[in-house]
Design an enzyme around this catalytic site. Structure first.
Site, mmCIF file in Angstrom:
data_model
loop_
_atom_site.group_PDB
_atom_site.id
_atom_site.type_symbol
_atom_site.label_atom_id
_atom_site.label_comp_id
_atom_site.label_asym_id
_atom_site.label_seq_id
_atom_site.Cartn_x
_atom_site.Cartn_y
_atom_site.Cartn_z
ATOM 1 N N GLU A 13 -2.157 86.650 -16.761
ATOM 2 C CA GLU A 13 -3.179 87.415 -17.122
ATOM 3 C C GLU A 13 -4.331 86.668 -18.925
ATOM 4 O O GLU A 13 -3.278 86.450 -20.138
ATOM 5 C CB GLU A 13 -3.094 88.620 -18.198
ATOM 6 C CG GLU A 13 -4.017 89.994 -18.748
ATOM 7 C CD GLU A 13 -3.717 90.968 -19.187
ATOM 8 O OE1 GLU A 13 -3.944 91.389 -20.250
ATOM 9 O OE2 GLU A 13 -1.448 91.553 -19.091
ATOM 10 N N ASP A 44 14.691 89.971 -14.874
ATOM 11 C CA ASP A 44 14.985 90.001 -13.893
ATOM 12 C C ASP A 44 13.464 91.148 -14.296
ATOM 13 O O ASP A 44 13.747 91.682 -15.229
ATOM 14 C CB ASP A 44 15.943 91.437 -13.597
ATOM 15 C CG ASP A 44 15.800 92.035 -12.203
ATOM 16 O OD1 ASP A 44 15.138 91.995 -11.990
ATOM 17 O OD2 ASP A 44 17.300 92.035 -11.744
ATOM 18 N N LYS A 82 15.309 100.185 -12.067
ATOM 19 C CA LYS A 82 14.376 99.779 -11.898
ATOM 20 C C LYS A 82 13.097 100.724 -11.654
ATOM 21 O O LYS A 82 12.786 101.209 -10.046
ATOM 22 C CB LYS A 82 14.405 98.644 -10.735
ATOM 23 C CG LYS A 82 15.610 96.493 -11.381
ATOM 24 C CD LYS A 82 16.407 96.321 -10.095
ATOM 25 C CE LYS A 82 16.843 95.345 -10.935
ATOM 26 N NZ LYS A 82 16.877 94.335 -9.695
ATOM 27 N N HIS A 140 -12.100 90.229 -24.259
ATOM 28 C CA HIS A 140 -11.716 89.245 -22.805
ATOM 29 C C HIS A 140 -13.145 88.243 -22.116
ATOM 30 O O HIS A 140 -13.110 87.283 -21.827
ATOM 31 C CB HIS A 140 -11.497 90.326 -21.574
ATOM 32 C CG HIS A 140 -10.325 91.408 -21.845
ATOM 33 N ND1 HIS A 140 -9.344 90.470 -21.439
ATOM 34 C CD2 HIS A 140 -9.983 91.926 -22.672
ATOM 35 C CE1 HIS A 140 -7.825 90.817 -21.336
ATOM 36 N NE2 HIS A 140 -8.734 91.772 -22.651
#
Length: 403
Positions: A99, A303, A228, A398
């Site tokens: 990104e 993870d 998760k 951006h």
């Protein structure tokens, strides 16, 4: 030893399966054979996937059917001064992301924190969980099982701790739903994030409970752990590290770094992160901490799926007479400096940048420090995005970076 092409031909003919290649060749040759097979089957060009620098055998604990490596650009933000109980230094933080503008944004937030003299960070609570689910005949039997568990925690602790020298049983919280009994077991796993450790320990505890009570184990994880997946229980009770970071920015720092005021940033936080998140039914009341967690997790061998529970965080901002107070509190941040992907060469090097590779002395201090550094990086990311929104220059930033 057969060549990679010979092995690929055997897989294509059905003589071997992909996962059996490792039994017939070293990891590097097995990976090459899989790439050759994929090129034949899909006509894909995998030259870049094949161009990785670490020995293929180093990835054995981390991947199956390896074909190469996914290379993600890695940048660095900082330094950010952190005054924590475990992390007490200036840190450059590696971030791996695709990104554009993310690293620049975090870097700007860190610059503001640096101008203000640094961030405070504290681990407030620690304990990784696993929650086996058992079936029983009825609620009376469920109550009997819970009573046995509460009366015999010493046995549970002994069985759990015997499974690994680095695990320490903390406590158990029982939950009953009809003919289901859930036991949310809490452990300290030192510098490791510890999911494999607590799963093995919880299996042994479950076997003890099956031997001593009418309960029958259904699954070693009953989703009350909860990992998760978005879960309110983690927001309330915590899982992994509950860690917070905060900073006070004088008014001149807010103006110089963000081109806006403390009042404007506080209003954005209230209307966006608090009211907007509440209306959306969100569990995380923040601007984009998942951005920083995702980039840090990829760079530092964590993870990546735990970004889901890790981003369960609340950003609090308050305009004061002479500046801006800001904090981020992460309720369930599962991270570690040993085990999992932390041993991979790239990720180990990134942890070396932080000075946190491997186990701490005493045990647990590196894991604590990593949690405090990531929380401080998350704070920097929140400040930068809130400042960009308040100053109305998010889109232009951006555009400037070509994203």
């Amino acid at each position: 030893m057969p060549s990679a092409q010979e092995l690929a031909d055997r897989v294509e003919s059905g003589d071997l399966r992909l996962y059996e290649l490792q039994d017939h060749a070293d990891p590097k040759t097995a990976a090459e054979a899989r790439r050759l097979l994929l090129k034949e089957e899909t006509d894909a060009d995998l030259d870049t996937v094949a161009d990785f620098s670490f020995p293929a055998e180093r990835a054995d604990p981390n991947i199956e059917n390896m074909i190469g490596a996914a290379q993600i650009p890695m940048g660095v933000a900082g330094p950010v001064p952190v005054d924590g109980s475990a992390a007490d230094d200036d840190f450059y933080v590696p971030l791996a992301t695709t990104e554009g503008a993310l690293v620049a944004s975090v870097n700007r937030g860190m610059a503001a924190i640096r101008d203000a003299g640094g961030a405070n960070a504290e681990v407030l609570k620690y304990g990784i969980t696993r929650a086996p689910v058992f079936s029983v005949a009825d609620v009376k039997e469920a109550a009997d099982v819970v009573e046995w568990v509460e009366d015999n925690e010493d046995q549970i602790e002994e069985v759990a701790n015997a499974t690994d020298p680095h695990i320490e049983y903390q406590e158990v919280t029982p939950y009953v739903v009809g003919d289901n009994v859930y036991l949310r077991l809490h452990y300290d796993t030192g510098d490791a994030m510890g999911m494999n450790m607590v799963t093995i320990a919880s299996r042994s505890v479950a076997e003890l409970i099956e031997d001593e009570t009418p309960a029958s184990l259904v699954a070693v994880s009953g989703n009350l752990c909860n990992d998760k997946k978005p879960a309110a229980i983690n927001a309330v009770e915590g899982r992994g590290y509950t860690v917070a970071a905060d900073v006070f920015l004088p008014s001149d720092v807010v103006e110089d770094r963000f081109g806006t005021t403390a009042e404007a940033i506080a209003e954005v936080n209230t209307r966006k992160n608090l009211v907007g998140s509440a209306k959306a039914g969100a569990l995380g009341f923040n601007a984009h901490v998942a951005n920083i967690l995702g980039a840090a997790f990829l760079a530092l061998g964590q993870d990546e799926a735990h970004v889901v529970d890790g981003s369960n965080a609340i950003t609090s901002v308050e305009a004061r007479d002479d500046g801006l107070y800001a904090s981020v509190t992460f309720s369930s941040l599962p991270v570690g400096t040993v085990g999992g992907g932390t041993g991979l060469p790239t990720q180990s090097e990134a942890l070396d940048v932080l000075g946190l590779a491997g186990g701490g002395d005493p045990v647990g201090t590196n894991g604590d420090a990593l949690a405090e550094v990531i929380a401080s990086a998350g704070l920097a990311g929140e400040l930068s995005l809130l400042g960009a929104l308040a100053g109305r220059h998010l889109a232009s930033a951006h555009e400037e970076h070509g994203r």
